[in-house]
Design a protein around this motif. Structure first.
Motif, PDB file in Angstrom:
ATOM      1  N   UNK A  39      56.897  20.343  95.295  1.00 18.81           N
ATOM      2  CA  UNK A  39      56.128  19.856  94.135  1.00 18.81           C
ATOM      3  C   UNK A  39      55.139  20.906  93.644  1.00 18.81           C
ATOM      4  N   UNK A  40      54.459  21.563  94.581  1.00 18.26           N
ATOM      5  CA  UNK A  40      53.515  22.608  94.173  1.00 18.26           C
ATOM      6  C   UNK A  40      54.260  23.791  93.558  1.00 18.26           C
ATOM      7  N   UNK A  41      55.411  24.138  94.127  1.00 18.49           N
ATOM      8  CA  UNK A  41      56.197  25.253  93.587  1.00 18.49           C
ATOM      9  C   UNK A  41      56.621  24.967  92.147  1.00 18.49           C
ATOM     10  N   UNK A  42      57.046  23.724  91.883  1.00 25.10           N
ATOM     11  CA  UNK A  42      57.406  23.337  90.509  1.00 25.10           C
ATOM     12  C   UNK A  42      56.176  23.434  89.606  1.00 25.10           C
ATOM     13  N   UNK A  43      55.010  23.032  90.141  1.00 21.53           N
ATOM     14  CA  UNK A  43      53.767  23.141  89.379  1.00 21.53           C
ATOM     15  C   UNK A  43      53.428  24.584  89.039  1.00 21.53           C
ATOM     16  N   UNK A  44      53.630  25.479  89.998  1.00 21.43           N
ATOM     17  CA  UNK A  44      53.370  26.903  89.762  1.00 21.43           C
ATOM     18  C   UNK A  44      54.302  27.430  88.678  1.00 21.43           C
ATOM     19  N   UNK A  45      55.592  27.083  88.785  1.00 24.79           N
ATOM     20  CA  UNK A  45      56.570  27.548  87.793  1.00 24.79           C
ATOM     21  C   UNK A  45      56.345  26.907  86.426  1.00 24.79           C
ATOM     22  N   UNK A  46      55.633  25.777  86.391  1.00 26.04           N
ATOM     23  CA  UNK A  46      55.272  25.168  85.107  1.00 26.04           C
ATOM     24  C   UNK A  46      54.088  25.888  84.481  1.00 26.04           C
ATOM     25  N   UNK A  47      53.246  26.481  85.329  1.00 27.04           N
ATOM     26  CA  UNK A  47      52.032  27.121  84.841  1.00 27.04           C
ATOM     27  C   UNK A  47      52.172  28.585  84.490  1.00 27.04           C
ATOM     28  N   UNK A  48      53.293  29.198  84.893  1.00 24.82           N
ATOM     29  CA  UNK A  48      53.458  30.640  84.672  1.00 24.82           C
ATOM     30  C   UNK A  48      54.949  30.959  84.664  1.00 24.82           C
ATOM     31  N   UNK A  49      55.353  31.908  83.837  1.00 19.44           N
ATOM     32  CA  UNK A  49      56.775  32.280  83.806  1.00 19.44           C
ATOM     33  C   UNK A  49      57.119  33.091  85.058  1.00 19.44           C
ATOM     34  N   UNK A  50      58.398  33.165  85.366  1.00 19.92           N
ATOM     35  CA  UNK A  50      58.841  33.930  86.538  1.00 19.92           C
ATOM     36  C   UNK A  50      58.405  35.384  86.420  1.00 19.92           C
ATOM     37  N   UNK A  51      58.574  35.986  85.243  1.00 17.01           N
ATOM     38  CA  UNK A  51      58.188  37.396  85.063  1.00 17.01           C
ATOM     39  C   UNK A  51      56.684  37.600  85.240  1.00 17.01           C
ATOM     40  N   UNK A  52      55.888  36.663  84.710  1.00 18.50           N
ATOM     41  CA  UNK A  52      54.428  36.767  84.878  1.00 18.50           C
ATOM     42  C   UNK A  52      54.044  36.604  86.343  1.00 18.50           C
ATOM     43  N   UNK A  53      54.745  35.709  87.041  1.00 17.78           N
ATOM     44  CA  UNK A  53      54.466  35.493  88.462  1.00 17.78           C
ATOM     45  C   UNK A  53      54.797  36.739  89.279  1.00 17.78           C
ATOM     46  N   UNK A  54      55.953  37.347  88.999  1.00 18.46           N
ATOM     47  CA  UNK A  54      56.330  38.586  89.691  1.00 18.46           C
ATOM     48  C   UNK A  54      55.280  39.665  89.423  1.00 18.46           C
ATOM     49  N   UNK A  55      54.869  39.766  88.164  1.00 14.84           N
ATOM     50  CA  UNK A  55      53.858  40.757  87.797  1.00 14.84           C
ATOM     51  C   UNK A  55      52.548  40.513  88.546  1.00 14.84           C
ATOM     52  N   UNK A  56      52.135  39.244  88.641  1.00 13.46           N
ATOM     53  CA  UNK A  56      50.894  38.907  89.358  1.00 13.46           C
ATOM     54  C   UNK A  56      51.012  39.251  90.840  1.00 13.46           C
ATOM     55  N   UNK A  57      52.191  39.021  91.418  1.00 10.45           N
ATOM     56  CA  UNK A  57      52.397  39.330  92.840  1.00 10.45           C
ATOM     57  C   UNK A  57      52.365  40.841  93.056  1.00 10.45           C
ATOM     58  N   UNK A  58      53.036  41.576  92.188  1.00 10.68           N
ATOM     59  CA  UNK A  58      53.063  43.042  92.302  1.00 10.68           C
ATOM     60  C   UNK A  58      51.652  43.608  92.167  1.00 10.68           C
ATOM     61  N   UNK A  59      50.872  43.065  91.233  1.00 11.03           N
ATOM     62  CA  UNK A  59      49.503  43.560  91.005  1.00 11.03           C
ATOM     63  C   UNK A  59      48.496  42.937  91.967  1.00 11.03           C
ATOM     64  N   UNK A  60      48.958  41.928  92.786  1.00 13.48           N
ATOM     65  CA  UNK A  60      48.075  41.200  93.699  1.00 13.48           C
ATOM     66  C   UNK A  60      46.909  40.585  92.921  1.00 13.48           C
TER      67      UNK A  60
END
Length: 193
Positions: A84-105
């Motif tokens: 449920x939280x994972x779906x919430x995260x994917x609702x709040x940010x696109x996959x590309x933005x999430x990858x970018x945030x992870x790469x940039x920490x």
């Protein structure tokens, strides 16, 4: 168990769609991104799925693309993040933005997602730091010698730099004329700042 379900969309709500596949209506929990990709009821949709079986019930989660499903699977591998939280995260940010945030920490960006606290965001960044490859697609430039970037990345990894960070540093410090040694030197200088 189910890789995907393809059929007619017979209903959609705030966080779900119902797909009719051979007379069976599958209610699938989806992110807002997937929901927005399904424009109207009665269209044919292909939804990649994840089946969760728990003591108190069975839930089906769905994704418009394999990339979104793969990111979901990575998210639920993080301690403290359930489907449920994972779906919430994917609702709040696109996959590309999430990858970018992870790469940039970028913990600050992740904390803007509804329901995601700072501690969980920090754990997500640590756990997924080296699991979001390839990041190459985020840094495409045809004029730069990719072999030099790869060699510099490997050298930085051997010096203890994380895989994503090593690639990012190598790519940022590469140019059409830079040698492998120059890329590594610039990257190491940049780390000192």
């Amino acid at each position: 168990m189910f890789n995907y379900i393809e059929g007619k969309v017979v209903d959609k709500g705030e966080n779900f769609v119902v797909i009719d596949c051979n007379g069976i209506g599958y209610e699938i929990q989806v992110s807002s991104h997937t929901l927005n990709s399904i424009t109207y009821v009665n269209e044919i949709a292909k939804i990649f799925t994840y089946l969760q079986v728990k003591e108190d019930g069975i839930s089906l989660y769905g994704f418009i693309s394999k990339e979104e499903k793969n990111m979901f699977l990575k998210l639920i591998s993080v301690n403290g993040i359930g489907p449920k939280m994972a779906i919430g995260i994917l609702s709040g940010i696109s996959v590309n933005e999430l990858i970018s945030a992870i790469v940039r920490q970028d913990v600050k960006m992740l904390c803007t997602i509804k329901g995601l606290g700072k501690k969980t965001a920090e754990r997500l960044l640590v756990d997924l730091k080296d699991k979001t490859m390839p990041v190459e697609t985020m840094f495409e430039d045809d004029n730069i010698n990719k072999n030099f970037i790869d060699e510099a990345t490997e050298a930085l990894i051997s010096l203890g730099v994380g895989k994503n960070e090593a690639y990012r540093l190598a790519k940022e410090n590469a140019s059409e004329t830079a040698s492998v040694e120059e890329i590594i030197t610039k990257a190491l200088r940049g780390m000192g700042n």
